[in-house]
Design a protein around this motif. Sequence first.
Motif, short mmCIF file in Angstrom:
data_model
loop_
_atom_site.label_atom_id
_atom_site.label_comp_id
_atom_site.label_asym_id
_atom_site.label_seq_id
_atom_site.Cartn_x
_atom_site.Cartn_y
_atom_site.Cartn_z
N SER A 58 0.72 -1.07 -0.06
CA SER A 58 -0.04 -0.13 -0.11
C SER A 58 0.79 1.42 -0.11
O SER A 58 0.34 2.48 -0.08
N SER A 59 2.19 1.15 -0.23
CA SER A 59 3.05 2.27 0.15
C SER A 59 3.03 3.07 -1.37
O SER A 59 3.57 4.19 -1.41
N HIS A 60 2.70 2.32 -2.38
CA HIS A 60 2.72 3.08 -3.77
C HIS A 60 1.23 3.74 -4.01
O HIS A 60 0.41 2.82 -3.80
N THR A 61 1.40 4.91 -3.98
CA THR A 61 0.07 5.80 -4.16
C THR A 61 0.33 6.56 -5.35
O THR A 61 1.24 6.70 -5.96
N HIS A 118 2.51 13.12 -7.74
CA HIS A 118 2.38 14.40 -8.29
C HIS A 118 1.86 14.49 -9.74
O HIS A 118 1.21 15.14 -10.06
N ARG A 119 2.69 13.49 -10.43
CA ARG A 119 2.33 13.18 -11.77
C ARG A 119 2.18 11.87 -12.02
O ARG A 119 1.08 11.52 -12.81
N ALA A 120 2.82 10.73 -11.48
CA ALA A 120 2.50 9.28 -11.70
C ALA A 120 2.09 8.55 -10.43
O ALA A 120 1.18 8.79 -9.64
N ARG A 121 3.17 7.76 -9.81
CA ARG A 121 3.42 7.12 -8.57
C ARG A 121 4.29 7.65 -7.79
O ARG A 121 5.08 8.45 -8.03
N ALA A 122 3.80 7.76 -6.45
CA ALA A 122 4.71 8.30 -5.45
C ALA A 122 4.71 7.24 -4.13
O ALA A 122 4.05 6.27 -4.30
N LEU A 123 5.55 7.49 -3.30
CA LEU A 123 5.73 6.65 -2.16
C LEU A 123 4.99 7.18 -0.93
O LEU A 123 4.90 8.30 -0.72
N PHE A 146 12.39 17.70 -3.67
CA PHE A 146 11.08 16.74 -3.65
C PHE A 146 9.93 17.22 -3.62
O PHE A 146 9.63 18.34 -3.41
N TRP A 147 8.83 16.55 -4.22
CA TRP A 147 7.35 16.80 -3.80
C TRP A 147 6.96 16.40 -2.78
O TRP A 147 7.27 15.03 -2.26
N VAL A 148 6.02 16.84 -2.19
CA VAL A 148 5.58 16.17 -0.66
C VAL A 148 4.18 16.55 -0.39
O VAL A 148 3.69 17.71 -1.04
N GLU A 187 9.41 6.26 15.15
CA GLU A 187 8.39 7.50 14.67
C GLU A 187 8.47 7.62 13.30
O GLU A 187 9.57 7.97 12.61
N ARG A 188 7.36 7.51 12.38
CA ARG A 188 7.36 7.21 11.05
C ARG A 188 6.59 8.75 10.42
O ARG A 188 5.49 8.96 11.14
N PHE A 189 6.98 9.13 9.24
CA PHE A 189 6.18 9.97 8.56
C PHE A 189 4.78 9.51 8.03
O PHE A 189 4.90 8.58 7.58
N ARG A 190 3.94 10.53 8.06
CA ARG A 190 2.71 10.06 7.21
C ARG A 190 2.39 11.16 6.37
O ARG A 190 2.43 12.32 6.76
N GLY A 191 2.30 10.66 5.07
CA GLY A 191 2.18 11.72 3.93
C GLY A 191 2.54 10.98 2.78
O GLY A 191 2.69 9.58 2.57
N ALA A 192 3.15 11.74 1.66
CA ALA A 192 3.70 11.12 0.44
C ALA A 192 4.82 11.88 -0.04
O ALA A 192 4.83 13.05 0.10
N LEU A 193 5.72 11.10 -0.61
CA LEU A 193 7.00 11.95 -1.11
C LEU A 193 7.00 11.43 -2.70
O LEU A 193 6.61 10.21 -2.95
N ASP A 194 7.65 12.36 -3.80
CA ASP A 194 7.54 12.09 -5.13
C ASP A 194 8.85 12.82 -5.52
O ASP A 194 9.21 13.70 -5.12
#
Length: 232
Positions: free
Chosen positions: A32-35, A38-43, A68-70, A199-206
């Motif tokens: 489920s980490s692939h989401t 910004h343009r295609a797929r992100a982490l 990066f995009w966030v 502790e882990r980040f919640r969101g998405a990076l691209d």
Amino acid sequence: NIAGVLPADTAGKSLAAYDARLSATDAAALESSHTGGHRARALGFDGQVYATANFPGISGNSPRTVAFWVKVPEGAKTDAWMVSWGTHVKKLSSRPVQISWNRRPGEGPFGALRTDFGGGYAIGTHDLRDGRWHHVAVFFAAGDDASTPVQVKQYIDGQLQSSAVTLTPGKTSSSPLTGDAARQDLVWLGCRLTGKQPERFRGALDELFIVDRSLEPQEIISIAREDDQVVL
């Protein structure tokens, strides 16, 4: 932990030595980490996922621009570092450089882009917690010697957010890094290296990339606008 690989490339050419290793608590979290990106797929980061990648030289004092995009969830309450790396720079007390959003309103706008380093921090102005994609660029230079000031320039969507740092000489917020967190020339995505762990980040990076120099403002604007003629 379950692990996967995120390929690295430059100008369409493979850079296998820089591939990121994605880790998660279980296979379902990894899948489920692939989401949507910004343009295609992100982490995507759900608090269980993080990634690491080798990047020779990043632990030294050479200048770097990290871009990066966030996407940070709207109204997020807790944070963890988006991008971070350990250092062996004496003037930084061998502390890591860590990029996230500000969770300490007494030090600056809550939710604004924040870069921490051994001996200080920089905070921007724009609240990233709106559930939208934003382009982030951070220039960091430790300086060649103790007399050279640390430089941090933070950009959001191509606009300069801050170029000043707040110094906290002699102050460290946690114990020295240990284990994998203490490894040199390793970039971490979505994982706090200091304080509470894991502790882990919640969101998405691209579209993360790292440049071994300061990017000119126009270059950052071109990247944020996805201008094809930008040359790095």
